[in-house]
Design an enzyme around this catalytic site. Structure first.
Site, short mmCIF file in Angstrom:
data_model
loop_
_atom_site.label_atom_id
_atom_site.label_comp_id
_atom_site.label_asym_id
_atom_site.label_seq_id
_atom_site.Cartn_x
_atom_site.Cartn_y
_atom_site.Cartn_z
N HIS A 180 0.80 -1.23 0.00
CA HIS A 180 0.00 0.00 0.00
C HIS A 180 0.83 1.28 0.00
O HIS A 180 0.30 2.37 -0.13
CB HIS A 180 -0.95 0.04 1.20
C1 UD1 Z 1 -1.96 5.93 5.24
C2 UD1 Z 1 -0.69 6.46 5.83
C3 UD1 Z 1 0.38 5.40 5.83
C4 UD1 Z 1 -0.13 4.14 6.50
C5 UD1 Z 1 -1.44 3.71 5.90
C6 UD1 Z 1 -2.01 2.56 6.68
C7 UD1 Z 1 -0.29 8.86 5.42
C8 UD1 Z 1 0.45 9.87 4.62
N1 UD1 Z 1 -0.16 7.59 5.02
O1 UD1 Z 1 -1.71 5.60 3.90
O2 UD1 Z 1 1.50 5.85 6.53
O3 UD1 Z 1 0.83 3.13 6.34
O4 UD1 Z 1 -2.38 4.78 5.96
O5 UD1 Z 1 -2.91 1.81 5.93
O6 UD1 Z 1 -0.96 9.20 6.37
N2 UD1 Z 1 -9.02 5.07 0.77
C9 UD1 Z 1 -10.28 4.51 0.66
N3 UD1 Z 1 -10.93 4.20 1.82
C10 UD1 Z 1 -10.42 4.42 3.06
C11 UD1 Z 1 -9.14 5.02 3.14
C12 UD1 Z 1 -8.46 5.33 1.98
O7 UD1 Z 1 -10.79 4.29 -0.43
O8 UD1 Z 1 -11.07 4.11 4.06
C13 UD1 Z 1 -8.29 5.40 -0.50
C14 UD1 Z 1 -8.55 6.82 -0.97
O9 UD1 Z 1 -8.59 6.81 -2.37
C15 UD1 Z 1 -7.30 7.54 -0.52
C16 UD1 Z 1 -6.23 6.47 -0.59
O10 UD1 Z 1 -6.89 5.26 -0.24
O11 UD1 Z 1 -7.00 8.66 -1.32
C17 UD1 Z 1 -5.07 6.70 0.33
O12 UD1 Z 1 -5.52 6.88 1.68
P1 UD1 Z 1 -4.65 7.76 2.71
O13 UD1 Z 1 -5.26 7.64 4.05
O14 UD1 Z 1 -4.40 9.11 2.17
O15 UD1 Z 1 -3.26 7.05 2.69
P2 UD1 Z 1 -2.88 5.51 2.86
O16 UD1 Z 1 -2.27 5.06 1.59
O17 UD1 Z 1 -4.03 4.76 3.41
N1 UDP Z 2 -3.93 -5.31 8.55
C1 UDP Z 2 -5.22 -5.81 8.66
N2 UDP Z 2 -5.89 -6.16 7.52
C2 UDP Z 2 -5.34 -6.04 6.28
C3 UDP Z 2 -4.01 -5.53 6.17
C4 UDP Z 2 -3.34 -5.16 7.33
O1 UDP Z 2 -5.74 -5.94 9.77
O2 UDP Z 2 -6.02 -6.38 5.29
C5 UDP Z 2 -3.22 -4.92 9.78
C6 UDP Z 2 -1.89 -5.56 9.97
O3 UDP Z 2 -2.04 -6.83 10.60
C7 UDP Z 2 -1.17 -4.56 10.85
C8 UDP Z 2 -1.71 -3.25 10.36
O4 UDP Z 2 -2.93 -3.54 9.68
O5 UDP Z 2 -1.53 -4.74 12.21
C9 UDP Z 2 -0.74 -2.59 9.43
O6 UDP Z 2 -1.36 -1.53 8.78
P1 UDP Z 2 -0.89 -1.03 7.36
O7 UDP Z 2 -0.16 -2.10 6.66
O8 UDP Z 2 -2.10 -0.49 6.71
O9 UDP Z 2 0.02 0.22 7.70
P2 UDP Z 2 1.54 0.39 8.19
O10 UDP Z 2 1.80 -0.54 9.31
O11 UDP Z 2 2.42 0.14 7.01
O12 UDP Z 2 1.59 1.83 8.58
#
Ligand code: UD1
Ligand code: UDP
Length: 362
Positions: free
Chosen positions: A204
């Site tokens: 992601h």
């Molecule tokens: C964010 C965090 C990242 C973290 C990740 C965990 C920042 C800059 N990044 O990344 O550090 O590892 O969360 O998962 O804060 N979207 C949906 N539904 C949702 C949420 C997001 O469709 O419920 C889609 C939207 O198109 C959005 C994109 O995902 O623009 C990215 O979401 P965003 O929260 O900006 O960043 P993540 O990639 O989730």
């Molecule tokens: N996770 C989850 N379901 C998923 C993918 C990840 O519950 O489909 C959990 C995972 O076990 C971990 C956390 O989400 O506890 C990690 O989040 P993510 O990978 O989104 O973000 P990061 O840790 O890279 O910030």
């Protein structure tokens, strides 16, 4: 003490669960959800799986470019902090919710604690690196998951208000793994997988999803690996796969993101994990599952150095070669503490209640 805890993204809900449990025994916690993640499978499911209290506030900020998203969060958090007048704000990790919480608290002169302080990838192109640098600079209390994180802070001149407590994500695994394992047999049967007979993949990171070349590299590696693969897909990645027109082969199962208990069960029974997630790399280590990290660098170099994690980037040949040859067997030293980090955080707050700017001398 009145504590405002800021959460917004998936890993923050997981980290909040053990901390909330520990803090609520002696403090009044106000839980604020920024709304950064909002799909049921990115948010609601975690509150259910983890028995996390419902947020006192949901700021409903949603997705958007960094500036707009962070700015909206700050504006709405500021109102909450004005109203609640807390003694402490806690932020965790490195998301835009972390950054907004840190800035809002500091501007209002409210003491700030940062859980997971001192993590560094030394890659400033990652939005997360910028968020952590700022949060650490502003925090009055720094709770570190490894001893190396303490050293990173020291190198930046931050030596006071720094505590090695271990990783609250390990607390979460200690608390929730038994429940996750109970549901594993039914889950694996439903997915037609056998224990130890599949690879688990998550991707992601912006660095991978925003690059057609890198995402295509990962997918082409997965398509070339002759082993069942389960890939719960983050919404960001789902959009990117469709935008770039990338297709998965039949043995690569793309499913919706799963809840925490299912994820732990799937991790525990995987033969190998391929990921660019920080949390998933750590969980692979806790559970003793070999991990290939689909990045060029990681904050978790300790796990690489002890031989349980391998940096493979996104080049398909490198990934397939590592899949073939990586068989870690050595010991797994307790780099991340003992699974009681949340209690240590509570003890620090009891012994030395934080004051705003108390360590601002370097
Ligand atoms: C964010 C965090 C990242 C973290 C990740 C965990 C920042 C800059 N990044 O990344 O550090 O590892 O969360 O998962 O804060 N979207 C949906 N539904 C949702 C949420 C997001 O469709 O419920 C889609 C939207 O198109 C959005 C994109 O995902 O623009 C990215 O979401 P965003 O929260 O900006 O960043 P993540 O990639 O989730
Ligand atoms: N996770 C989850 N379901 C998923 C993918 C990840 O519950 O489909 C959990 C995972 O076990 C971990 C956390 O989400 O506890 C990690 O989040 P993510 O990978 O989104 O973000 P990061 O840790 O890279 O910030």
């Amino acid at each position: 003490m009145k504590i405002v805890s800021v959460v917004g993204a998936r890993p923050e809900f997981i980290q909040a669960a053990p901390v909330s449990r520990a803090l609520r025994q002696e403090h009044h916690e106000v839980l604020v959800h920024t709304g950064q993640h909002y799909d049921d499978r990115m948010s609601r499911i975690f509150f259910e799986d983890l028995d996390l209290p419902q947020p006192d506030y949901n700021l409903g900020v949603g997705s958007g470019p960094h500036g707009r998203q962070t700015g909206e969060m700050m504006a709405r958090l500021e109102e909450v902090l004005f109203r609640e007048q807390p003694d402490l704000v806690i932020v965790r990790g490195d998301t835009n919710s972390t950054l907004a919480g840190a800035l809002a608290a500091a501007k209002l002169h409210i003491p700030l604690a940062h859980i997971e302080a001192g993590e560094r990838s030394f890659n400033k192109r990652m939005p997360e690196e910028i968020n952590r640098l700022v949060a650490d600079r502003l925090a009055d209390l720094h709770f570190c998951i490894t001893r190396r994180a303490v050293q990173h802070l020291a190198r930046e001149g931050i030596t006071e208000g720094v505590f090695f407590v271990g990783d609250v994500m390990l607390d979460a695994v200690r608390i929730y793994l038994p429940r996750a394992l109970e549901r594993a047999p039914a889950l694996l049967e439903q997915l037609d997988l056998s224990p130890g007979g599949y690879l688990l993949v998550t991707v992601h990171r912006a660095g991978n999803t925003d690059s057609p070349h890198r995402l295509a590299g990962v997918l082409s590696a997965l398509n070339a690996i002759p082993e069942p693969i389960l890939f719960p897909v983050h919404p960001r990645t789902r959009q990117a796969l469709s935008r770039y027109g990338l297709q998965a082969a039949d043995h690569v199962r793309l499913i919706e993101p799963v809840g925490y208990l299912d994820m732990l069960a799937l991790e525990a029974h995987a033969r190998m994990i391929l990921t660019d997630s920080g949390g998933v790399q750590r969980e692979a280590y806790f559970l003793g599952i070999p991990c290939l990290t689909l990045r060029e660098e990681t904050e978790l170099m300790e796990t690489v150095e002890v031989g349980w994690n391998l940096l493979v980037g996104t080049d398909p040949r490198r990934i397939v070669e590592a899949w073939r040859s990586f068989r870690p067997r050595g010991p797994r030293p307790p780099l991340f503490g003992d699974g009681h980090a949340a209690e240590r955080i509570a003890a620090v707050l009891r012994q030395s209640p934080p004051r705003f700017g108390q360590h601002y001398r370097w």
